[in-house]
Design a protein around this motif. Structure first.
Motif, mmCIF file in Angstrom:
data_model
loop_
_atom_site.group_PDB
_atom_site.id
_atom_site.type_symbol
_atom_site.label_atom_id
_atom_site.label_comp_id
_atom_site.label_asym_id
_atom_site.label_seq_id
_atom_site.Cartn_x
_atom_site.Cartn_y
_atom_site.Cartn_z
ATOM 1 N N ALA A 108 -23.617 -28.563 -19.885
ATOM 2 C CA ALA A 108 -22.796 -29.208 -20.919
ATOM 3 C C ALA A 108 -21.448 -28.503 -21.057
ATOM 4 O O ALA A 108 -20.397 -29.161 -21.171
ATOM 5 N N LEU A 109 -21.443 -27.181 -21.029
ATOM 6 C CA LEU A 109 -20.187 -26.437 -21.116
ATOM 7 C C LEU A 109 -19.304 -26.704 -19.895
ATOM 8 O O LEU A 109 -18.079 -26.800 -20.020
ATOM 9 N N THR A 173 -15.869 -14.596 -26.999
ATOM 10 C CA THR A 173 -14.573 -14.355 -26.365
ATOM 11 C C THR A 173 -14.428 -15.204 -25.106
ATOM 12 O O THR A 173 -13.353 -15.775 -24.847
ATOM 13 N N ALA A 174 -15.485 -15.313 -24.313
ATOM 14 C CA ALA A 174 -15.446 -16.141 -23.105
ATOM 15 C C ALA A 174 -15.258 -17.617 -23.448
ATOM 16 O O ALA A 174 -14.602 -18.361 -22.710
ATOM 17 N N ALA A 176 -13.362 -18.770 -25.505
ATOM 18 C CA ALA A 176 -11.956 -19.024 -25.804
ATOM 19 C C ALA A 176 -11.301 -19.863 -24.709
ATOM 20 O O ALA A 176 -10.371 -20.636 -24.981
ATOM 21 N N TRP A 177 -11.775 -19.719 -23.479
ATOM 22 C CA TRP A 177 -11.206 -20.502 -22.381
ATOM 23 C C TRP A 177 -11.422 -21.996 -22.608
ATOM 24 O O TRP A 177 -10.499 -22.801 -22.443
ATOM 25 N N LEU A 178 -12.632 -22.378 -23.011
ATOM 26 C CA LEU A 178 -12.919 -23.790 -23.277
ATOM 27 C C LEU A 178 -12.167 -24.276 -24.512
ATOM 28 O O LEU A 178 -11.625 -25.383 -24.530
ATOM 29 N N VAL A 179 -12.171 -23.449 -25.566
ATOM 30 C CA VAL A 179 -11.505 -23.852 -26.806
ATOM 31 C C VAL A 179 -10.010 -24.027 -26.573
ATOM 32 O O VAL A 179 -9.410 -25.021 -27.013
ATOM 33 N N ALA A 180 -9.397 -23.094 -25.879
ATOM 34 C CA ALA A 180 -7.964 -23.191 -25.607
ATOM 35 C C ALA A 180 -7.646 -24.423 -24.763
ATOM 36 O O ALA A 180 -6.628 -25.093 -24.973
ATOM 37 N N GLY A 181 -8.527 -24.721 -23.819
ATOM 38 C CA GLY A 181 -8.325 -25.916 -23.003
ATOM 39 C C GLY A 181 -8.409 -27.187 -23.814
ATOM 40 O O GLY A 181 -7.606 -28.119 -23.636
ATOM 41 N N GLN A 182 -9.371 -27.245 -24.729
ATOM 42 C CA GLN A 182 -9.491 -28.413 -25.594
ATOM 43 C C GLN A 182 -8.254 -28.570 -26.482
ATOM 44 O O GLN A 182 -7.750 -29.679 -26.683
ATOM 45 N N VAL A 183 -7.773 -27.475 -27.032
ATOM 46 C CA VAL A 183 -6.580 -27.530 -27.882
ATOM 47 C C VAL A 183 -5.370 -27.972 -27.073
ATOM 48 O O VAL A 183 -4.514 -28.736 -27.558
ATOM 49 N N ALA A 184 -5.265 -27.516 -25.820
ATOM 50 C CA ALA A 184 -4.115 -27.876 -24.990
ATOM 51 C C ALA A 184 -4.148 -29.346 -24.582
ATOM 52 O O ALA A 184 -3.094 -29.980 -24.467
ATOM 53 N N ARG A 185 -5.338 -29.895 -24.369
ATOM 54 C CA ARG A 185 -5.449 -31.267 -23.876
ATOM 55 C C ARG A 185 -5.302 -32.310 -24.972
ATOM 56 O O ARG A 185 -4.805 -33.399 -24.729
ATOM 57 N N THR A 186 -5.801 -32.009 -26.152
ATOM 58 C CA THR A 186 -5.867 -33.034 -27.188
ATOM 59 C C THR A 186 -4.482 -33.360 -27.730
ATOM 60 O O THR A 186 -3.579 -32.517 -27.758
ATOM 61 N N GLU A 187 -4.304 -34.601 -28.154
ATOM 62 C CA GLU A 187 -3.057 -35.040 -28.745
ATOM 63 C C GLU A 187 -3.155 -35.163 -30.252
ATOM 64 O O GLU A 187 -2.168 -35.494 -30.912
ATOM 65 N N LYS A 188 -4.342 -34.928 -30.806
ATOM 66 C CA LYS A 188 -4.555 -35.086 -32.230
ATOM 67 C C LYS A 188 -4.409 -33.729 -32.915
ATOM 68 O O LYS A 188 -5.192 -32.800 -32.650
ATOM 69 N N ILE A 189 -3.399 -33.617 -33.782
ATOM 70 C CA ILE A 189 -3.148 -32.358 -34.470
ATOM 71 C C ILE A 189 -4.341 -31.974 -35.339
ATOM 72 O O ILE A 189 -4.725 -30.800 -35.409
ATOM 73 N N ARG A 190 -4.962 -32.944 -35.994
ATOM 74 C CA ARG A 190 -6.096 -32.656 -36.868
ATOM 75 C C ARG A 190 -7.244 -32.046 -36.076
ATOM 76 O O ARG A 190 -7.871 -31.079 -36.512
ATOM 77 N N ALA A 503 -12.726 -0.755 -30.871
ATOM 78 C CA ALA A 503 -12.255 -0.969 -29.503
ATOM 79 C C ALA A 503 -12.693 -2.339 -28.987
ATOM 80 O O ALA A 503 -11.906 -3.059 -28.347
ATOM 81 N N ALA A 504 -13.943 -2.721 -29.264
ATOM 82 C CA ALA A 504 -14.443 -4.026 -28.823
ATOM 83 C C ALA A 504 -13.663 -5.159 -29.482
ATOM 84 O O ALA A 504 -13.312 -6.151 -28.824
ATOM 85 N N ASP A 505 -13.376 -5.033 -30.769
ATOM 86 C CA ASP A 505 -12.620 -6.072 -31.469
ATOM 87 C C ASP A 505 -11.202 -6.201 -30.905
ATOM 88 O O ASP A 505 -10.699 -7.317 -30.701
ATOM 89 N N LEU A 506 -10.552 -5.073 -30.638
ATOM 90 C CA LEU A 506 -9.190 -5.116 -30.116
ATOM 91 C C LEU A 506 -9.150 -5.735 -28.716
ATOM 92 O O LEU A 506 -8.263 -6.542 -28.404
ATOM 93 N N ILE A 507 -10.103 -5.353 -27.874
ATOM 94 C CA ILE A 507 -10.152 -5.920 -26.519
ATOM 95 C C ILE A 507 -10.394 -7.421 -26.590
ATOM 96 O O ILE A 507 -9.743 -8.212 -25.891
ATOM 97 N N SER A 508 -11.328 -7.820 -27.448
ATOM 98 C CA SER A 508 -11.624 -9.253 -27.599
ATOM 99 C C SER A 508 -10.400 -10.016 -28.080
ATOM 100 O O SER A 508 -10.061 -11.081 -27.543
ATOM 101 N N PHE A 509 -9.719 -9.487 -29.087
ATOM 102 C CA PHE A 509 -8.545 -10.164 -29.633
ATOM 103 C C PHE A 509 -7.455 -10.293 -28.568
ATOM 104 O O PHE A 509 -6.812 -11.351 -28.442
ATOM 105 N N THR A 510 -7.252 -9.252 -27.783
ATOM 106 C CA THR A 510 -6.233 -9.293 -26.727
ATOM 107 C C THR A 510 -6.571 -10.345 -25.677
ATOM 108 O O THR A 510 -5.707 -11.114 -25.238
ATOM 109 N N VAL A 511 -7.828 -10.398 -25.291
ATOM 110 C CA VAL A 511 -8.256 -11.380 -24.288
ATOM 111 C C VAL A 511 -8.111 -12.802 -24.822
ATOM 112 O O VAL A 511 -7.630 -13.698 -24.118
ATOM 113 N N VAL A 512 -8.502 -13.020 -26.072
ATOM 114 C CA VAL A 512 -8.402 -14.357 -26.658
ATOM 115 C C VAL A 512 -6.944 -14.812 -26.722
ATOM 116 O O VAL A 512 -6.611 -15.947 -26.357
#
Length: 590
Positions: A108-109, A173-174, A176-190, A503-512
């Protein structure tokens, strides 16, 4: 001439065929769709996610409940009257169901990643429904027959919490790749706002999760108490038949500090070791006294009890899966065991200067020792010659009289009472199930000079958590396993844990942030550079990052034909450059 597609296009089409074929039986290209997922299929996707989450909890429960598998099998025996390892079918079906549902989740992913419509095949829908139904029935059944075992989850989180947090952080964190792709593709701001808010809420919750994670193993190394003593519960029942002399001898070889047993009283007043109400499971009473195999064990006299074989059942049932590793001499020794008396156990413990703790079962009404069972047991203790301070006395009947007859016994309660009440009753130690005492309780009793023994502790992770909690001793069916744990499995100071957390939070935030910038690079570059030479179709096409929806395909066609009209190239070449299936849309050129 027939123009051939590049090898990469064929490979991409093959992967897409396998992906959509396995998930929704859409093996042909014309069966695929970039349209939005229907509401009905979206509902099934939610059901799949819920089933996966439920199975994940179910799987985790049984993984951690391994400490008490023998207890579960004993409960089943008391209900059915037949001994079997009920954990085997449960673990097999759980592993199969979890693997299947996890595989569907991955598919599904992948569908979301390539922009394909989610369309779960009806056979998979039946499989998901069956997994959901059986798991729900399992939850209900466990709650009815083994409800107290749910306490293992919060206790186990004290050992696994920090590591589960890191694992969940990596997974989200991983995503984020799918979420970012969905945000980039969609045309609906909402839709963009909703998706971003949900994802960022989950991510922020994980960043702050350590604030709610507590574990006794997060402590300064200098505050670690000495290693808890290990008491052999029924001896070493993984190595020899429970409550037999051989079992206690094997426990002594594992360097235990004490021995624990279950005691009943024979018809002629001899205390003997037996866990069950009847003799069916652990003796050959069915062969020797077939008409009496369902009788209470206390209805037999000692001569009859001692004539029974108490070892052959162990070789036959192999309750801990250890018989195959035994040498032939050991097998013969195990097969010749007999019922053990309390006096034999006390003499063995006295010889090695070890503590003895036992639970005493009162005989049924009409038994000759129904009123004298306490005195009969005290008399056996006196005649065995064991020092009284080595005996932990647990029966709560007539404690005042017991203290007068044997003042040196360690008065032990199996009920958790406030320290003040225990001192008033002259009780100096507690014997509790490991789920009945929290780390705070253990420390409170320790400060009040009340020693705490927790049972039954078989797994190294549980032993480590209780060790860090400061418990003085544990009762175990697996002293051979705990012997190999000279130090807690993990132990870190609060400063070390805080460093790992930050350290884990900072690395995750940077990657996202990096993933979102990369996925939305074209739009960001266009907006920051002030370039307006791109037409709208080209901007949205670049933002799609090769993951088409129906609207994006339309924009591709507009862009291609607009560039053809400007003389940029042929339509076929532009179709191939934009990842568009030319032959699927225009046919094969000759």
């Amino acid at each position: 001439m027939v123009k051939h597609q590049p090898l990469q296009v064929y490979e991409r089409q093959l992967c897409l065929s396998c992906l959509t074929g396995i998930y929704g039986c859409r093996w042909k290209r014309y069966q695929r769709s970039h349209d939005d997922t229907t509401k009905w299929e979206f509902l099934w996707s939610l059901i799949l996610v819920f089933t996966f989450s439920l199975l994940l909890v179910w799987f985790y429960f049984w993984w951690e409940a391994h400490n008490d598998f023998s207890e579960f099998n004993w409960f089943l025996y008391n209900r059915s009257g037949e001994w079997s390892d009920g954990t085997v079918p449960i673990l097999a079906t759980t592993a199969a169901g979890f693997t299947y549902i996890a595989f569907l989740m991955i598919l599904a992913l992948c569908h979301i990643a390539v922009g394909q419509q989610l369309n779960l095949h009806w056979l998979h829908k039946i499989g998901v429904s069956a997994a959901l139904l059986t798991t729900a029935i399992g939850f209900i059944s466990v709650n009815q027959i083994w409800g107290e075992e749910w306490a293992v989850i919060p206790i186990s989180l004290q050992a696994t919490g920090p590591f589960l947090h890191l694992g969940a952080l990596v997974a989200v964190t991983a995503l984020a790749w799918l979420v970012a792709g969905q945000v980039a593709r969609t045309e609906k701001i909402r839709f963009q706002v909703v998706v971003l808010l949900l994802y960022l809420s989950v991510l922020l919750g994980l960043y702050m999760a350590p604030l709610s994670i507590t574990s006794p193993c997060i402590m300064d190394h200098a505050n670690l108490t000495p290693r808890p003593d290990v008491i052999g519960h029924q001896g070493a029942p993984m190595l020899a038949p429970e409550n037999t002399i051989l079992s206690f001898q094997r426990a002594l070889q594992m360097n235990v500090s004490g021995l624990e047993a279950d005691v009943a009283i024979s018809f002629d007043g001899v205390p003997f070791l037996m866990r069950d109400r009847t003799l069916r499971r652990t003796t050959d009473v069915g062969k020797v006294f077939p008409a009496r195999q369902l009788d209470d064990a206390s209805s037999f006299n000692w001569t009859d009890l001692h004539s029974l074989n108490a070892g052959q059942w162990f070789l036959k049932d192999d309750p801990f899966w250890t018989v195959q590793s035994m040498a032939q001499r050991e097998v013969m020794l195990v097969g010749n065991q007999s019922v053990c008396s309390l006096e034999q156990l006390l003499r063995l413990a006295s010889l090695h200067n070890h503590t003895v703790v036992f639970s005493l079962r009162r005989p049924p009404h009409g038994h000759p020792c129904y009123h004298s069972w306490i005195n009969d047991t005290l008399e056996v203790i006196r005649l065995s010659g064991i020092p009284q301070h080595l005996v932990m006395w647990t029966p709560d009947w007539d404690r005042g009289q017991v203290r007068q007859v044997a003042p040196g016994l360690q008065q032990t309660s199996v009920e958790k009472l406030p320290p003040q009440v225990l001192h008033q009753q002259g009780i100096s130690s507690l014997l509790l199930r490991y789920s009945q005492a929290s780390p705070y309780d253990i420390q409170e009793f320790s400060r009040s000079n009340v020693s705490v023994t927790l049972y039954t502790v078989n797994e190294p992770w549980l032993f480590s958590v209780l060790w860090c909690s400061g418990v003085s001793s544990v009762s175990s069916e697996a002293p051979n396993i705990l012997r190999k744990v000279p130090y807690p499995i993990w132990l870190m100071s609060p400063d070390e844990y805080c460093l790992i957390w930050v350290a884990a939070d900072l690395i995750s935030f940077t990657v996202v942030v990096g993933i979102f910038v990369f996925q939305n690079y074209h739009i960001i570059r266009w907006r920051l550079s002030g370039m307006h030479s791109y037409n709208p179709e080209q901007i949205m096409l670049s933002a799609a990052v090769r993951r088409s929806s129906r609207d994006v395909n339309i924009m591709k066609e507009k862009l291609i034909f607009s560039e053809v009209s400007n003389g940029v190239g042929s339509a076929e070449d532009l179709y191939m450059e934009n990842g568009f299936d030319y032959y699927n849309n225009e046919g094969i050129s000759h």
